[in-house]
Design an enzyme around this catalytic site. Structure first.
Site, PDB file in Angstrom:
ATOM      1  N   GLU A  54      -6.397  -8.230  14.015  1.00 54.26           N
ATOM      2  CA  GLU A  54      -5.920  -6.881  13.717  1.00 54.26           C
ATOM      3  C   GLU A  54      -7.057  -5.878  13.829  1.00 54.26           C
ATOM      4  OE1 GLU A  54      -2.446  -6.006  10.911  1.00 54.26           O
ATOM      5  OE2 GLU A  54      -4.171  -5.391   9.709  1.00 54.26           O
TER       6      GLU A  54
ATOM      7  N   HIS B 149      -6.583 -34.683  15.046  1.00 52.99           N
ATOM      8  CA  HIS B 149      -5.471 -35.477  15.554  1.00 52.99           C
ATOM      9  C   HIS B 149      -4.388 -34.583  16.154  1.00 52.99           C
ATOM     10  CE1 HIS B 149      -6.969 -39.288  13.839  1.00 52.99           C
ATOM     11  NE2 HIS B 149      -7.490 -38.496  12.916  1.00 52.99           N
TER      12      HIS B 149
ATOM     13  N   GLY C 269      -5.641  -2.757   4.430  1.00 56.58           N
ATOM     14  CA  GLY C 269      -4.817  -3.852   3.925  1.00 56.58           C
ATOM     15  C   GLY C 269      -5.487  -5.202   4.033  1.00 56.58           C
ATOM     16  N   ARG C 270      -6.180  -5.447   5.148  1.00 55.00           N
ATOM     17  CA  ARG C 270      -6.800  -6.762   5.341  1.00 55.00           C
ATOM     18  C   ARG C 270      -8.067  -6.944   4.521  1.00 55.00           C
ATOM     19  NH1 ARG C 270      -6.532  -3.712   9.736  1.00 55.00           N
ATOM     20  NH2 ARG C 270      -8.345  -3.076  10.967  1.00 55.00           N
TER      21      ARG C 270
ATOM     22  N   LYS D  53       6.693  -1.558  13.597  1.00 51.31           N
ATOM     23  CA  LYS D  53       7.406  -1.168  12.374  1.00 51.31           C
ATOM     24  C   LYS D  53       8.417  -0.059  12.665  1.00 51.31           C
ATOM     25  CE  LYS D  53       3.635  -2.169   9.099  1.00 51.31           C
ATOM     26  NZ  LYS D  53       2.697  -1.554   8.124  1.00 51.31           N
TER      27      LYS D  53
ATOM     28  N   GLU E 131       9.931  -5.149   4.920  1.00 49.02           N
ATOM     29  CA  GLU E 131      10.086  -6.538   4.497  1.00 49.02           C
ATOM     30  C   GLU E 131       9.830  -6.692   3.000  1.00 49.02           C
ATOM     31  OE1 GLU E 131       8.264  -6.511   8.704  1.00 49.02           O
ATOM     32  OE2 GLU E 131       8.047  -5.398   6.823  1.00 49.02           O
TER      33      GLU E 131
ATOM     34  N   LYS F  22       0.827  -1.209   0.000  1.00 52.42           N
ATOM     35  CA  LYS F  22       0.000   0.000   0.000  1.00 52.42           C
ATOM     36  C   LYS F  22       0.861   1.258   0.000  1.00 52.42           C
ATOM     37  CE  LYS F  22      -4.021   1.977   2.351  1.00 52.42           C
ATOM     38  NZ  LYS F  22      -5.034   1.768   3.405  1.00 52.42           N
TER      39      LYS F  22
END
Length: 553
Positions: A357, A388, A271-272, A516, A216, A210
């Protein structure tokens, strides 16, 4: 714009009535509730298109739902829903509207409207169609006029989780070429493992960010550029090997990506929620733009349902209120998402970001600390593997953990034996969690197995289950693009409703920003030789230990 009360959510009469009601109904077992009401399933299920929600296996009765409806009314939920869809600035800490639903608005009006927002959306969708078709038809040529065979999406958070999850979930609909890859981790193993076996001349990178300033993502993008240059040796040839998707095109141009290779989305897209925007380009490449638009259609139809259905008939609202019920009145601190579909394996991780978030907040809209629990811990796994692994805790642990079971009634491969075994496990697990097994039932079962009374007496405590563990079951025809779009939108709206009830802002994420900022400071410190001293004793020591190790190396 509709505002919530300045008093906190737990001060309402509805909240206090729910506290008293929880004390009474918690003494009842769901076995009793089902025995007392043979029509319980008929009363406590909803259907939207192909999706059926069975919420009858919950510790609720009609009074519970009435009180939860009153809680929603006290919070002004109807007004908040309208403010949301009308584009009011409900993200008050950033002064922004929340318009991701506009990205999937399939109404005739939105397809022809002169509204600048809809014009921009249509323009980006047209570019997505053009680019995805070029790549799918192998008309997009890289260096030496070779067709692109592999596309690597570089992003993190919503720029990775959403597209990655959808491409995996819809794998039966994906084309063989180009192959899609996703890189998000700044650990070099992720990008180098991905690049191994790829050819620079036939690989295209999509840098999805964005701000186009995420540490990263940019570091991985620079590594990708270096990898290309080592093989191609010419900056001019790189242009056909990079696309950018960003709300900051100037930064993408500065990185070296030409304007014609930059797709845009906007600051009103969180963003999400960005898979509905140009960030969804990898999805369109994988399944084709027509099917991507089916994904949008499914979400749009869920939007209409959420906006117009009465509270009691509203699937996102009902699921949200049940989550409030357990989180705030039964001390449930987590919620399990259990898809019984191998291709939906990334769905729980996607919902972790969407929920945690959004509602991982401890300050209300008036800036006051809340004195009640808000967002739960979301976790999950493909159901059969979870059985399991951690289902033991669901059945016999000391914590109450509500769970959502998701399963399709049809599988693309149409292998009946496999699919019936899968579905049987869903129905068996929800029944077992609800019913449990009494001491007498455990005794009788072991007696039939020929055990002695002494053995039985010793084992009964271990082989008895309390049951009364709440579940929702989402049953749908198949995991196709339209249904997946509806499921994603269902959970988005559930999360929003819970934020309204808790009187928190579900659309900012300031806690993420702090991490950040600190990372950017520390990475500079790691580059020089001076001992770190400006942090706490632990952080200073860790930084200096790391630097000493690298100096010795």
């Amino acid at each position: 714009m509709t505002q919530t009360s300045s008093t906190q959510a737990d001060q309402s009469t509805a909240w206090q009535a729910l506290e008293q009601h929880a004390k009474l109904i918690s003494t009842q077992h769901m076995r009793q509730l089902f025995a007392a009401d043979p029509e319980r399933f008929d009363k406590y299920h909803l259907q939207h298109n192909d999706i059926l929600l069975d919420y009858s296996k919950n510790i609720i009765d009609d009074n519970t739902l009435q009180l939860l409806d009153q809680l929603a009314e006290h919070a002004g939920l109807a007004g908040w829903i309208e403010a949301f869809f009308n584009g009011e600035k409900i993200n008050h800490t950033e002064g922004r509207a929340v318009l991701h639903t506009a990205l999937r608005d399939r109404s005739p009006e939105s397809q022809t409207a002169d509204n600048p927002i809809y014009q921009q959306i249509r323009a980006e969708h047209a570019r997505m169609r053009h680019i995805s078709e070029q790549l799918r038809k192998q008309h997009w040529l890289g260096a030496n006029q070779q067709a692109i065979t592999d596309v690597v999406n570089i992003g993190i958070g919503g720029s990775d989780l959403g597209p990655n999850m959808v491409v995996e979930a819809l794998r039966p609909y994906t084309a063989d070429t180009p192959r899609l890859h996703f890189v998000s981790n700044v650990d070099e193993n992720h990008i180098y493992d991905t690049l191994r076996g790829l050819s620079p001349a036939t690989t295209l990178f999509i840098v999805s960010s964005k701000t186009f300033g995420t540490l990263e993502t940019l570091l991985n993008a620079k590594t990708a550029r270096k990898w290309l240059l080592q093989e191609l040796g010419d900056n001019d040839q790189l242009q056909q090997h990079f696309l950018a998707i960003t709300a900051n095109p100037e930064a993408a141009i500065k990185f070296g990506i030409p304007t014609e290779n930059i797709l845009q989305f906007w600051d009103w897209v969180g963003g999400r929620y960005s898979l509905w925007s140009a960030i969804g380009l990898p999805i369109a490449i994988a399944i084709g733009m027509d099917r991507y638009e089916q994904l949008l259609q499914g979400a749009y139809e869920m939007d209409l349902h959420f906006r117009h259905a009465p509270l009691r008939d509203n699937m996102p609202v009902v699921m949200a209120l049940l989550g409030i019920w357990y989180g705030n009145f039964f001390a449930a601190r987590s919620h399990a998402i259990l898809p019984y579909d191998e291709h939906m394996k990334s769905f729980p991780a996607y919902l972790q970001q969407a929920d945690m978030e959004s509602n991982g907040k401890s300050v209300d809209r008036a800036g006051h600390k809340v004195n009640y629990h808000t967002g739960p811990v979301i976790f999950g796994e493909v159901g059969i593997r979870g059985q399991h692994a951690f289902y033991q805790l669901l059945h016999q642990g000391t914590q109450l953990i509500p769970a959502d079971f998701l399963v399709a009634m049809e599988n693309k491969k149409a292998n009946t034996r496999h699919h019936q075994a899968l579905v049987a496990n869903v129905f068996a697990q929800t029944e077992a969690l609800m019913r449990g097994r009494t001491a007498q039932e455990a005794h009788d079962e072991m007696q039939k197995q020929g055990m002695s009374e002494q053995q039985i007496a010793a084992l009964v405590p271990y082989r008895s289950f309390d049951g009364n563990k709440p579940t929702n079951t989402l049953l749908y025809k198949t995991t196709d693009p339209k249904t997946l779009g509806a499921l994603i939108a269902l959970y988005e709206h559930k999360i929003f409703v819970q934020g309204v009830i808790w009187n928190i802002n579900s659309f900012d994420q300031w806690g993420v920003e702090l991490g950040k900022q600190l990372a950017n400071c520390i990475i500079d410190e790691l580059k020089d030789d001076r001992p770190a001293s400006q942090h706490d004793a632990s952080t200073n020591a860790l930084i200096n230990h790391y630097k000493q190790h690298h100096a010795e190396k």
